[in-house]
Design an enzyme around this catalytic site. Structure first.
Site, PDB file in Angstrom:
ATOM      1  N   SER A   1       0.830  -1.203   0.000  1.00 47.67           N
ATOM      2  CA  SER A   1       0.000   0.000   0.000  1.00 47.67           C
ATOM      3  C   SER A   1       0.868   1.257   0.000  1.00 47.67           C
ATOM      4  O   SER A   1       1.530   1.524  -0.982  1.00 47.67           O
ATOM      5  CB  SER A   1      -1.041   0.039   1.109  1.00 47.67           C
ATOM      6  OG  SER A   1      -1.995   1.039   0.789  1.00 47.67           O
TER       7      SER A   1
ATOM      8  N   HIS B   1       3.276  14.629   5.724  1.00 43.88           N
ATOM      9  CA  HIS B   1       3.213  16.075   5.518  1.00 43.88           C
ATOM     10  C   HIS B   1       3.870  16.677   6.752  1.00 43.88           C
ATOM     11  O   HIS B   1       3.473  16.351   7.881  1.00 43.88           O
ATOM     12  CB  HIS B   1       1.765  16.559   5.382  1.00 43.88           C
ATOM     13  CG  HIS B   1       1.028  15.843   4.299  1.00 43.88           C
ATOM     14  ND1 HIS B   1       1.212  16.120   2.961  1.00 43.88           N
ATOM     15  CD2 HIS B   1       0.142  14.822   4.348  1.00 43.88           C
ATOM     16  CE1 HIS B   1       0.448  15.313   2.247  1.00 43.88           C
ATOM     17  NE2 HIS B   1      -0.208  14.517   3.070  1.00 43.88           N
TER      18      HIS B   1
ATOM     19  N   CYS C   1      -1.463  -3.668   3.558  1.00 47.02           N
ATOM     20  CA  CYS C   1      -2.380  -4.770   3.282  1.00 47.02           C
ATOM     21  C   CYS C   1      -1.683  -6.081   3.616  1.00 47.02           C
ATOM     22  O   CYS C   1      -0.466  -6.168   3.561  1.00 47.02           O
ATOM     23  CB  CYS C   1      -2.787  -4.761   1.812  1.00 47.02           C
ATOM     24  SG  CYS C   1      -3.697  -3.280   1.358  1.00 47.02           S
TER      25      CYS C   1
END
Length: 126
Positions: A63, A68, A83
């Protein structure tokens, strides 16, 4: 009920300004966090903002990891979505917290891909 993946959202605070503002360092730490968690890295995209801040994504076979940063606040918002059961998103989050010299981290895990059995039976019949 079964799920397809685990998504950890982490609030990492009290981090080192210089680390959070260095695009190469943030990318290196994010890639190493993915590897530390047992993931297979596919691609990376990172962007440096002016006057400060970095955003980026490490795409993994399982995944992704996304970040940020707000260096002026010593803060990083992090997502680690994995996953399967071979990769531990918590290992990545703990690694990031340590490498960013964080004073505090809070995180929540959400199970993703919880698909009702009735729908799975419908799809199987297509």
């Amino acid at each position: 009920m079964k799920h397809l993946g685990r998504h950890v959202l982490a609030e990492i605070c009290g981090c080192d300004f210089d680390i959070l503002n260095d695009i190469e360092k943030v990318e290196e730490i994010m890639v190493n966090a993915a590897l530390e968690a047992g993931a297979e890295v596919r691609e990376c995209v990172f962007h440096k903002f002016s006057p400060q801040g970095v955003s980026g994504v490490v795409v993994i076979s399982e995944s992704h990891l996304a970040i940020h940063t707000w260096p002026e606040l010593g803060y990083a918002a992090v997502d680690v979505f994995t996953c399967g059961d071979k990769v531990n998103p918590w290992d990545a989050c703990n690694y990031l917290s340590e490498r960013f010299s964080a004073k505090h981290m809070t995180a929540r895990e959400m199970k993703r891909g919880i698909i009702p059995e009735t729908y799975l039976k419908e799809v199987a019949n297509l």
